[in-house]
Design a protein around this motif. Structure first.
Motif, PDB file in Angstrom:
ATOM      1  N   ARG A 246      -4.384   9.539 -11.286  1.00 23.77           N
ATOM      2  CA  ARG A 246      -4.970   8.399 -10.558  1.00 23.77           C
ATOM      3  C   ARG A 246      -4.608   7.064 -11.208  1.00 23.77           C
ATOM      4  O   ARG A 246      -5.358   6.091 -11.117  1.00 23.77           O
ATOM      5  CB  ARG A 246      -6.480   8.571 -10.394  1.00 23.77           C
ATOM      6  N   LEU A 247      -3.460   7.054 -11.889  1.00 29.22           N
ATOM      7  CA  LEU A 247      -2.941   5.785 -12.403  1.00 29.22           C
ATOM      8  C   LEU A 247      -2.186   5.069 -11.292  1.00 29.22           C
ATOM      9  O   LEU A 247      -1.945   3.877 -11.351  1.00 29.22           O
ATOM     10  CB  LEU A 247      -2.016   6.027 -13.603  1.00 29.22           C
ATOM     11  N   ALA A 248      -1.775   5.820 -10.281  1.00 25.44           N
ATOM     12  CA  ALA A 248      -1.209   5.225  -9.066  1.00 25.44           C
ATOM     13  C   ALA A 248      -2.002   5.786  -7.895  1.00 25.44           C
ATOM     14  O   ALA A 248      -2.274   6.989  -7.842  1.00 25.44           O
ATOM     15  CB  ALA A 248       0.269   5.594  -8.929  1.00 25.44           C
ATOM     16  N   THR A 249      -2.405   4.900  -6.977  1.00 19.99           N
ATOM     17  CA  THR A 249      -3.195   5.361  -5.831  1.00 19.99           C
ATOM     18  C   THR A 249      -2.667   4.734  -4.543  1.00 19.99           C
ATOM     19  O   THR A 249      -3.375   3.991  -3.854  1.00 19.99           O
ATOM     20  CB  THR A 249      -4.689   4.991  -5.997  1.00 19.99           C
ATOM     21  N   PRO A 250      -1.392   5.025  -4.213  1.00 22.48           N
ATOM     22  CA  PRO A 250      -0.862   4.466  -2.971  1.00 22.48           C
ATOM     23  C   PRO A 250      -1.616   5.034  -1.767  1.00 22.48           C
ATOM     24  O   PRO A 250      -2.048   6.186  -1.795  1.00 22.48           O
ATOM     25  CB  PRO A 250       0.599   4.943  -2.970  1.00 22.48           C
ATOM     26  N   GLU A 251      -1.768   4.220  -0.747  1.00 25.27           N
ATOM     27  CA  GLU A 251      -2.485   4.701   0.441  1.00 25.27           C
ATOM     28  C   GLU A 251      -1.559   5.452   1.378  1.00 25.27           C
ATOM     29  O   GLU A 251      -2.010   6.272   2.180  1.00 25.27           O
ATOM     30  CB  GLU A 251      -3.161   3.534   1.161  1.00 25.27           C
ATOM     31  N   VAL A 252      -0.271   5.128   1.290  1.00 20.26           N
ATOM     32  CA  VAL A 252       0.701   5.788   2.164  1.00 20.26           C
ATOM     33  C   VAL A 252       1.890   6.245   1.328  1.00 20.26           C
ATOM     34  O   VAL A 252       2.407   5.479   0.518  1.00 20.26           O
ATOM     35  CB  VAL A 252       1.211   4.808   3.255  1.00 20.26           C
ATOM     36  N   LEU A 253       2.301   7.496   1.530  1.00 24.35           N
ATOM     37  CA  LEU A 253       3.529   7.969   0.908  1.00 24.35           C
ATOM     38  C   LEU A 253       4.589   8.124   1.994  1.00 24.35           C
ATOM     39  O   LEU A 253       4.347   8.777   3.001  1.00 24.35           O
ATOM     40  CB  LEU A 253       3.328   9.332   0.235  1.00 24.35           C
ATOM     41  N   VAL A 254       5.723   7.517   1.769  1.00 21.83           N
ATOM     42  CA  VAL A 254       6.828   7.623   2.723  1.00 21.83           C
ATOM     43  C   VAL A 254       7.866   8.555   2.118  1.00 21.83           C
ATOM     44  O   VAL A 254       8.569   8.196   1.166  1.00 21.83           O
ATOM     45  CB  VAL A 254       7.435   6.229   3.004  1.00 21.83           C
ATOM     46  N   ASP A 255       7.946   9.739   2.649  1.00 20.61           N
ATOM     47  CA  ASP A 255       8.804  10.774   2.083  1.00 20.61           C
ATOM     48  C   ASP A 255      10.236  10.580   2.591  1.00 20.61           C
ATOM     49  O   ASP A 255      10.492  10.645   3.797  1.00 20.61           O
ATOM     50  CB  ASP A 255       8.258  12.144   2.502  1.00 20.61           C
ATOM     51  N   ILE A 256      11.137  10.348   1.643  1.00 21.84           N
ATOM     52  CA  ILE A 256      12.539  10.162   2.037  1.00 21.84           C
ATOM     53  C   ILE A 256      13.372  11.389   1.667  1.00 21.84           C
ATOM     54  O   ILE A 256      14.598  11.344   1.649  1.00 21.84           O
ATOM     55  CB  ILE A 256      13.139   8.878   1.411  1.00 21.84           C
TER      56      ILE A 256
ATOM     57  N   GLU B  51       0.841  -1.211   0.000  1.00 23.96           N
ATOM     58  CA  GLU B  51       0.000   0.000   0.000  1.00 23.96           C
ATOM     59  C   GLU B  51       0.872   1.256   0.000  1.00 23.96           C
ATOM     60  O   GLU B  51       0.381   2.351  -0.237  1.00 23.96           O
ATOM     61  CB  GLU B  51      -0.888   0.069   1.273  1.00 23.96           C
ATOM     62  N   ALA B  52       2.169   1.076   0.315  1.00 22.33           N
ATOM     63  CA  ALA B  52       3.029   2.247   0.504  1.00 22.33           C
ATOM     64  C   ALA B  52       3.936   2.460  -0.693  1.00 22.33           C
ATOM     65  O   ALA B  52       4.285   1.531  -1.423  1.00 22.33           O
ATOM     66  CB  ALA B  52       3.865   2.066   1.760  1.00 22.33           C
ATOM     67  N   LYS B  53       4.314   3.729  -0.891  1.00 25.46           N
ATOM     68  CA  LYS B  53       5.287   4.069  -1.934  1.00 25.46           C
ATOM     69  C   LYS B  53       6.262   5.070  -1.343  1.00 25.46           C
ATOM     70  O   LYS B  53       5.868   5.971  -0.602  1.00 25.46           O
ATOM     71  CB  LYS B  53       4.571   4.749  -3.114  1.00 25.46           C
ATOM     72  N   LEU B  54       7.532   4.913  -1.703  1.00 28.13           N
ATOM     73  CA  LEU B  54       8.507   5.934  -1.319  1.00 28.13           C
ATOM     74  C   LEU B  54       8.298   7.160  -2.201  1.00 28.13           C
ATOM     75  O   LEU B  54       8.011   7.049  -3.388  1.00 28.13           O
ATOM     76  CB  LEU B  54       9.931   5.418  -1.523  1.00 28.13           C
ATOM     77  N   LEU B  55       8.459   8.323  -1.590  1.00 28.37           N
ATOM     78  CA  LEU B  55       8.394   9.569  -2.346  1.00 28.37           C
ATOM     79  C   LEU B  55       9.781  10.194  -2.344  1.00 28.37           C
ATOM     80  O   LEU B  55      10.294  10.587  -1.298  1.00 28.37           O
ATOM     81  CB  LEU B  55       7.393  10.539  -1.703  1.00 28.37           C
ATOM     82  N   ALA B  56      10.395  10.246  -3.522  1.00 23.69           N
ATOM     83  CA  ALA B  56      11.708  10.904  -3.638  1.00 23.69           C
ATOM     84  C   ALA B  56      11.457  12.303  -4.201  1.00 23.69           C
ATOM     85  O   ALA B  56      10.855  13.139  -3.539  1.00 23.69           O
ATOM     86  CB  ALA B  56      12.632  10.073  -4.511  1.00 23.69           C
ATOM     87  N   GLY B  57      11.863  12.555  -5.455  1.00 22.05           N
ATOM     88  CA  GLY B  57      11.596  13.874  -6.037  1.00 22.05           C
ATOM     89  C   GLY B  57      10.156  14.055  -6.486  1.00 22.05           C
ATOM     90  O   GLY B  57       9.701  15.156  -6.743  1.00 22.05           O
ATOM     91  N   GLY B  58       9.453  12.940  -6.600  1.00 23.77           N
ATOM     92  CA  GLY B  58       8.037  12.993  -6.956  1.00 23.77           C
ATOM     93  C   GLY B  58       7.764  13.250  -8.430  1.00 23.77           C
ATOM     94  O   GLY B  58       6.613  13.329  -8.840  1.00 23.77           O
ATOM     95  N   HIS B  59       8.809  13.327  -9.227  1.00 22.25           N
ATOM     96  CA  HIS B  59       8.574  13.736 -10.610  1.00 22.25           C
ATOM     97  C   HIS B  59       8.118  12.606 -11.517  1.00 22.25           C
ATOM     98  O   HIS B  59       7.710  12.852 -12.654  1.00 22.25           O
ATOM     99  CB  HIS B  59       9.810  14.442 -11.183  1.00 22.25           C
TER     100      HIS B  59
END
Ligand SMILES: Cc1cc2nc3c(=O)[nH]c(=O)nc-3n(C[C@H](O)[C@H](O)[C@H](O)COP(=O)(O)OP(=O)(O)OC[C@H]3O[C@@H](n4cnc5c(N)ncnc54)[C@H](O)[C@@H]3O)c2cc1C
Lengths: 790, 283
Positions: free
Chosen positions: B44-54, B27-35
């Motif tokens: 809405r092609l990706a709908t992660p429930e949790v973003l983990v900002d690194i 359910e989680a995705k890492l968020l780097a630069g977000g680009h």
């Protein structure tokens, strides 16, 4: 300065920095999306993901219960909201099929993006979330994505019409068969004028707001606040006087905001229903589906000539893909080009068939140039093909066949009267600037060397008809509106003025140009002119901005209103100076008595005296205000010579424009910098069609170029520095001598670029490259010419 | 243009990032630069429930030299910082050059090396470069760290060898010793756009011959590929062998067809661009 000197033209013809720009470049513009009235509800339209399907059910109950949602409606729920269908303004033939088009569909969806339901919520986020909860069930039907398939009528887009053929229009003049039989040479080609997406920088947006005093205000990112008011009043059944339409700052349109859209009608209808403000702003991808597209013609063409290169006849059989529904000018867009296939050439015969066809795609409509780019592309490409066939220089063929400058005014074979023009002058200037002969030598050198990068030279000696339009001419074509324009000048007590225009600028700089015209006419400082527009409460009358009409008609109206102000002021001046009106002279803002230069009143003196109204002629009202409604006597016909030198990498198919020279004749120029801006932007957009842009649908009717990731709009980095110059042959149809410039660059540049690409590859046996002339298409053309299997 | 709602977690350390991934699984995705991630979420092609900002994990930023004589580039190093880094410029200039051709200035100031690689986009430029460099990925999961070779990292479209609970900590590339030349021929539709095809030629020159040639291809399949037939044909030969060798650039590839190019045209482009890249690199 004495009153005997002729009036100077202090501002007209000069560069004046645009009054509009300080706000725009400092982020202080007000776009429709910046307007959020208290209590505003956000609207989301639930759109069909299918190109063609029967709608078997629309269930909004889950969406209605979602957090933040106030209401959700199906097409059936809102069926009573509409007094009529959304309008189609041009009945191009007596039997044109005009199927109903309501803001939400009920029975069937007919393109990907067709609206089936709306959701209203207290935030945009909630509306977006809830839209996903609307449950629509579809029974799929086959998509109809090309005109040949559509014309078989096996699958009908509008079942009740019994055919996908919206209309067929035929027109010929001269003895076509004889001219073509007797011609020494006839060249035939099928050219594809691909589908384009307008891509204005500001997406569409609308806010509809109920007023406490009754009635509604609609703010819309539109080019046509006046037309929108009338049409929305009719569609939604709001009395016209209770509907105010405001076009705030509008960020480009190119025809895409020249329409009465479903969302505008929905926002107003829902504001009526709920008594709350309703707001909608499209996303880019949504706009790519739900805002009109342009072009999409298949052109079967034939050009006939004598062996020494005199063009005698032209035939065009056009299949126009209209998409799923008729928007405002969907039927008429191909017709706007109908008169222009003969262009600048003295033809003996002309034959034109236009077939408008329904398909399951986004509706097409007017896109910058509207019909005229299609016609110009057809003729200018074919002249180059003819020249190649004859082994002649393509400019030589043009020179032999065009209307000589001494032949103006010239009655064309399509019944127009070109009032003025000088193709020789524009061409000579362009050729010199370009260094035509030098480039031809380099081209030959590269051919001789077998260079992998070949050089091509493309020509477009275009003309167009714009300044839409004489109302009687429109009437005779069954266009259901007029083409006049209105202006009012309000004289304020201190001699400053307000100019109210019925045009609706959305990037063109009317505030600046109209100020220059009014300041010169009345002898006022440029700074003393305020221009008001785009609000039906202020500008009650107007036909808005499109078709390169604003200056030739709207600017003319400003000039004419100013003449009326002067005529009145002259009588006040005579009264105050105790002289005969015949002895009053006006120059540079001062009224003086002939022969006694000391007896003078400035226009400001008179404004104040009229305001005080203590002493004025018995038979006059104490007012200087004046208005003018101008119905033009003719279209206007800008022309020019555009030359393009393009390098084509024959290994990769990449085209790079090396030089682009444009000499335009747009008549008298009010503000050279604004004209140049219009020409640059116009060329860029035409280059976009030639090299980069195409709206592509797959066989199922999905728009596969659904965002700016796949739909390639060129940026400055992809374009050369355009070299522009002008000749000035005044129009004779208006006192300013102006023509029009908004569409010229776009109309001219597409064939210039494609001609250059084909010219580069001609030694390899290539006779056409399908637009956009992308690396893929160039490579395919080379492979096909060389017998490969691309 | 509005993503579905999600929970936001900020990781301060690599361990926290791994723990968050472990807790939320797929359910989680890492968020780097977000680009890459945010555009997909907005559509809405990706709908992660949790973003983990690194974004604030400093341990994953910057470049250093490793004990085994390579460069280790922290995965959160932005494209711009990779381009500007003195160690990268001195020892692995090819990476700076390819990175400079990624997107536009805005993208390069937000997007990260790790994000670009972990995303596994077939049209992305950096995977082919790391592959041609025989780089390796240091990844950390609940069971500690492991190293993955570039050739094993890219598995399929948008799919890598990473587990759901693993973080790319750094990317290691060799220092290019000797007389190396390179050229990345990126062929795109409009300026600053993604590659239709990209060909990276990397050539080690010794006394007028090509001691070693490497070719990394972008967008010639679901994953970046090496044109090994071309590389083999060139080793030990002079630059005049390039034209013939490059004819094999598309051998064994599975080039996609899309709006910009058919598979056949991509193969043709791969041959032309490989030749041009190698000629420039060898020159
Ligand atoms: C307009 C535009 C143009 C672009 N043009 C190009 C181009 O020409 N060439 C090109 O190559 N790229 C291009 N890009 C992509 C750009 O390089 C992105 O920055 C990059 O692909 C993603 O990096 P990011 O840091 O933004 O990652 P994010 O978007 O934050 O993440 C991407 C994916 O990687 C995962 N991820 C991120 N970091 C890690 C990590 N440390 N460990 C494990 N998983 C991780 C995320 O969970 C996500 O799934 C472009 C992007 C844009 C927006």
């Amino acid at each position: 300065m004495t009153a005997t000197e002729a009036p100077t033209t202090g501002h007209v013809g000069q560069v004046r920095l645009r009054k509009e720009d300080a706000r725009l470049v400092t982020g202080r513009a007000t776009w429709t999306d910046n307007i959020t009235p208290a209590g505003c509800l956000y609207m989301m339209v639930v759109r069909s993901p299918m190109a063609h399907a029967t709608v078997t059910g629309v269930d909004v109950s889950v969406a209605t219960d979602a957090p933040g949602v106030v209401a959700a409606y199906t097409g059936a729920d809102l069926a009573d909201a509409w007094q009529t269908s959304l309008p189609s303004v041009w009945q191009v033939t007596p039997d044109v099929k005009e199927p109903p088009h309501y803001p939400l569909t009920q029975d069937k969806v007919r393109f990907v993006g067709d609206g089936v339901a709306v959701v209203l919520a207290t935030s945009r986020q909630a509306a977006v979330d809830a839209a996903e909860l609307v449950d629509v069930t579809y029974d799929p039907l086959p998509a109809v994505t090309d005109v040949a398939q559509a014309l078989k009528d096996e699958v009908l887009v509008h079942d009740d019409e019994g055919t996908n053929r919206c209309y067929s229009y035929h027109w010929d003049s001269g003895n076509v068969d004889e001219v073509f039989e007797q011609a020494d040479v006839v060249v035939e080609r099928r050219l594809i004028n691909q589908r384009l997406i307008p891509t204005a920088i500001e997406p569409r947006a609308v806010v509809a707001q109920p007023e406490p005093t009754g009635g509604y205000t609609v703010f819309s990112a539109t080019q046509i606040p006046h037309i929108l008011r009338i049409q929305l009043a009719i569609v939604c059944g709001v009395p016209e006087h209770q509907l105010r339409v405001v076009a705030p700052d509008v960020g480009g349109g190119f025809g895409s905001k020249l329409n009465i859209y479903a969302e505008e009608a929905l926002a107003l209808a829902l504001a009526q229903k709920l008594g709350q403000p309703i707001k909608w702003t499209e996303t880019r991808s949504e706009g790519y589906q739900a805002t009109i597209h342009g072009r999409d013609h298949i052109q079967d063409l034939a050009i006939a000539a004598t062996s020494d290169g005199r063009i005698v006849g032209f035939k065009a059989d056009i299949k126009a893909d209209l998409g799923a529904y008729l928007q405002l000018v969907t039927t008429g867009t191909p017709m706007l080009g109908a008169f222009m296939y003969p262009a600048i050439y003295k033809l003996e015969a002309h034959d034109l068939t236009i077939t408008g066809v329904f398909t399951t795609k986004t509706p097409t409509d007017a896109y910058r140039g509207a019909g005229r780019p299609e016609a110009t592309f057809a003729i200018e490409r074919m002249v180059d093909e003819l020249a190649a066939e004859l082994g002649m220089d393509p400019m030589e063929v043009r020179r032999k066949s065009w209307i000589a400058h001494e032949e103006f005014p010239y009655d064309t074979i399509t019944g127009l009267t070109y009032d003025s023009g000088n193709y020789e002058a524009a061409t000579d200037k362009a050729m010199a600037l370009f260094g035509y002969d030098e480039l031809r030598r380099e081209q030959q050198q590269r051919r001789d060397d077998g260079d992998t990068t070949q050089l091509g030279i493309g020509i477009s000696t275009f003309t167009e008809m714009c300044g839409l339009a004489p109302s009687r001419a429109l009437g005779s074509l069954n266009y259901r509106a007029g083409g006049w324009e209105h202006a009012t000048i309000r004289m304020l007590p201190t001699g400053k003025i307000q100019v109210i225009t019925g045009t609706s600028p959305h990037g063109q700089g009317h505030v600046t140009s109209w100020s220059q015209i009014a300041a010169d006419a009345l002898g006022l400082p440029y700074e003393d002119v305020e221009v008001l527009h785009g609000d039906t409460a202020i500008s009650h009358k107007g036909m808005d901005t499109y078709g390169s009409r604003s200056l030739a008609i709207g600017g003319y109206a400003v000039h004419e209103a100013a003449q009326k102000v002067i005529a009145k002021a002259k009588r006040f001046a005579a009264h105050l100076l105790e002289a005969s009106e015949d002895d009053i002279e006006f120059a540079d803002g001062t009224f003086s008595v002939r022969g006694s230069p000391d007896a003078a009143k400035t226009i400001q003196d008179i404004a104040l005296a009229v305001f005080a109204a203590h002493d004025y002629p018995e038979d006059m009202e104490p007012a200087l205000d004046a208005e003018a409604t101008i119905d033009p006597e003719n279209f206007s016909f800008p022309h020019g010579t555009h030359l393009c030198a393009a390098e084509v990498d024959t290994e990769t198919g990449r085209v790079t424009i090396r030089r682009y020279v444009a000499v335009d004749d747009v008549g008298k120029v009010i503000n050279p910098q604004i004209v140049e801006g219009q020409v640059h932007g116009g060329i860029a957009q035409g280059v976009g069609q030639a090299l980069y842009e195409e709206a592509v649908y797959d066989a199922d009717g999905n728009l596969t170029t659904g965002s700016l990731l796949d739909y390639h709009v060129p940026s400055a980095a992809d374009l050369p520095a355009f070299e522009t110059d002008r000749t000035e042959t005044p129009a004779t149809s208006n006192p300013l001598g102006v023509k029009g410039v908004g569409e010229a660059g776009t109309i001219a540049s597409t064939p210039a670029v494609v001609n250059a690409v084909v010219d580069a590859l001609r030694p390899m046996g290539v006779t056409d490259v399908r637009m956009p002339t992308s690396p893929q298409h160039v490579w395919e053309a080379i492979e096909a010419a060389q017998g490969g299997a691309a | 243009m509005i993503p579905a709602s999600f929970e936001y977690v900020r990781a301060g350390t690599i361990e926290e990032a791994v723990a968050a991934l472990r807790e939320h699984g797929d359910e989680a995705k890492l968020l780097a630069g977000g680009h890459s991630l945010l555009p997909l979420m907005k559509l809405r092609l990706a709908t992660p429930e949790v973003l983990v900002d690194i974004g604030r994990v400093d341990a994953m930023k910057g470049v250093c030299e490793t004990d085994d004589g390579r460069l280790a580039i922290g995965s959160m190093t932005t494209h711009q910082d990779v381009m500007d880094d003195p160690l990268v410029r001195e020892h692995c200039g090819v990476l700076a050059e390819v990175t400079a051709m990624v997107g536009d200035a805005q993208v390069r100031h937000r997007g990260t090396l790790g994000g670009a690689l972990a995303h596994g986009d077939a049209a992305s430029d950096l995977p082919a470069a790391i592959l041609a460099l025989d780089g390796t990925f240091t990844v950390e999961g609940p069971d500690g760290r492991r190293e993955i070779a570039a050739r094993d990292f890219f598995v399929d479209y948008l799919t890598t060898a990473l587990q759901d609970d693993e973080v790319v900590v750094e990317v290691r590339v060799p220092k290019l010793d000797g007389d190396w030349g390179w050229r990345y021929e990126k062929f795109s539709r409009v300026s600053q756009a993604w590659a239709i095809v990209g060909a990276l030629g990397l050539v080690k020159r010794t006394n007028g011959t090509i001691e070693e040639a490497r070719v990394g291809l972008t967008h010639m399949g679901a994953v970046p590929v090496r044109a090994s037939a071309v590389e083999d044909a060139l080793a030990g030969n002079g630059p005049d062998a390039i034209a013939d060798a490059a004819q094999h650039a598309a051998d064994g590839t599975d080039a996609p067809s899309d709006l910009n190019a058919t598979s056949a045209f991509r193969q043709h482009l791969a041959r032309v661009l490989t030749r041009r890249a190698l000629e420039a690199a060898a020159g």
